[in-house]
Design a protein around this motif. Structure first.
Motif, PDB file in Angstrom:
ATOM      1  N   ARG A  91      -5.485  48.238  -4.156  1.00  0.00           N
ATOM      2  CA  ARG A  91      -5.431  47.153  -5.145  1.00  0.00           C
ATOM      3  C   ARG A  91      -6.027  47.611  -6.475  1.00  0.00           C
ATOM      4  N   LEU A  92      -7.160  48.292  -6.438  1.00  0.00           N
ATOM      5  CA  LEU A  92      -7.783  48.788  -7.670  1.00  0.00           C
ATOM      6  C   LEU A  92      -6.879  49.800  -8.361  1.00  0.00           C
ATOM      7  N   TYR A  93      -6.309  50.684  -7.581  1.00  0.00           N
ATOM      8  CA  TYR A  93      -5.436  51.723  -8.128  1.00  0.00           C
ATOM      9  C   TYR A  93      -4.240  51.106  -8.838  1.00  0.00           C
ATOM     10  N   GLU A  94      -3.597  50.171  -8.174  1.00  0.00           N
ATOM     11  CA  GLU A  94      -2.404  49.552  -8.754  1.00  0.00           C
ATOM     12  C   GLU A  94      -2.730  48.705  -9.982  1.00  0.00           C
ATOM     13  N   GLU A  95      -3.882  48.050  -9.961  1.00  0.00           N
ATOM     14  CA  GLU A  95      -4.230  47.164 -11.074  1.00  0.00           C
ATOM     15  C   GLU A  95      -4.743  47.922 -12.298  1.00  0.00           C
ATOM     16  N   TYR A  96      -5.469  49.019 -12.100  1.00  0.00           N
ATOM     17  CA  TYR A  96      -6.165  49.645 -13.225  1.00  0.00           C
ATOM     18  C   TYR A  96      -5.655  51.018 -13.646  1.00  0.00           C
TER      19      TYR A  96
ATOM     20  N   LEU B  79     -14.710  56.838  -7.880  1.00  0.00           N
ATOM     21  CA  LEU B  79     -14.728  55.445  -7.434  1.00  0.00           C
ATOM     22  C   LEU B  79     -14.753  55.331  -5.912  1.00  0.00           C
ATOM     23  N   ILE B  80     -14.193  56.289  -5.230  1.00  0.00           N
ATOM     24  CA  ILE B  80     -14.225  56.271  -3.769  1.00  0.00           C
ATOM     25  C   ILE B  80     -15.662  56.215  -3.269  1.00  0.00           C
ATOM     26  N   ASP B  81     -16.561  56.962  -3.921  1.00  0.00           N
ATOM     27  CA  ASP B  81     -17.958  56.992  -3.512  1.00  0.00           C
ATOM     28  C   ASP B  81     -18.701  55.697  -3.827  1.00  0.00           C
TER      29      ASP B  81
ATOM     30  N   ARG C 148      -9.408  51.088   2.250  1.00  0.00           N
ATOM     31  CA  ARG C 148      -8.098  51.552   1.785  1.00  0.00           C
ATOM     32  C   ARG C 148      -7.345  50.443   1.047  1.00  0.00           C
ATOM     33  N   ILE C 149      -7.371  49.252   1.597  1.00  0.00           N
ATOM     34  CA  ILE C 149      -6.692  48.115   0.957  1.00  0.00           C
ATOM     35  C   ILE C 149      -7.326  47.821  -0.401  1.00  0.00           C
TER      36      ILE C 149
END
Length: 187
Positions: A19-24, A53-55, A14-15
């Motif tokens: 981070r990926l979600y916020e950055e990209y 991306l979750i997978d 989750r963390i």
């Protein structure tokens, strides 16, 4: 975002995902908007890409931002291509030229985004330089002053300005290479 987080098993995942979600997410949305020429469809594709991306979250190395972006944008572009094909916006023929033109455009866009990211990082490095390195680089590249003019401003010799500039450029080059960027910025 809650939907994405519910699909993840561990707190570590989750963390990492947050981070990926916020950055990209903004870069992904911008890229998809350019490719699809529609904000709404871009949002759908970005959402679908994050679900994918979750997978594959375990395949992403956050320390390699260029590699991570390349991985994400590849998935995003494929989803855009598939969407366009499904909606018959791209006429697929046996002539490869039709398919190569969008690929070239997307590669140019991707290169532009990487260049902007590198320039932003370079600016951060320049701001982190100590006196007089930062000032010499700023005067040399931003104000386009030569060694003699900078020497007059800083009350030193032109030879000393050239030496300071050389050392500053070397520091910047090492910083860029450490982050994985090639140095195409004149130093």
């Amino acid at each position: 975002m809650l939907i994405y987080l519910m699909a993840l098993d561990t707190e570590e995942e989750r963390i990492k995902f947050v981070r990926l979600y916020e950055e990209y997410r903004n870069r992904m949305h911008y890229t998809a908007s350019i490719l699809l020429k529609s904000e709404i469809e871009a949002e759908d594709i970005v959402h679908d890409t994050f679900l994918t991306l979750i997978d594959y979250l375990d395949r992403i190395d956050e320390k390699d931002s260029v590699g991570t972006w390349n991985y994400i944008v590849t998935i995003l572009k494929n989803k855009c291509y598939n969407f366009l094909k499904r909606n018959k916006r791209i006429e697929l023929t046996e002539d490869e030229e039709v398919f190569e033109q969008p690929v070239e455009m997307y590669n140019l866009l991707e290169n532009q985004l990487i260049k902007e990211e590198a320039e932003e990082f370079l600016n951060t490095l320049i701001k982190g330089l100590k006196y007089p390195y930062r000032e010499v680089i700023y005067l040399q590249y931003h104000n386009k002053l030569n060694s003699r003019q900078i020497a007059e401003l800083l009350r030193t010799s032109p030879a000393n300005v050239r030496k300071i500039s050389s050392r500053a450029r070397e520091q910047l080059k090492k910083g860029m290479q450490k982050k994985g960027y090639t140095c195409e910025y004149g130093f």
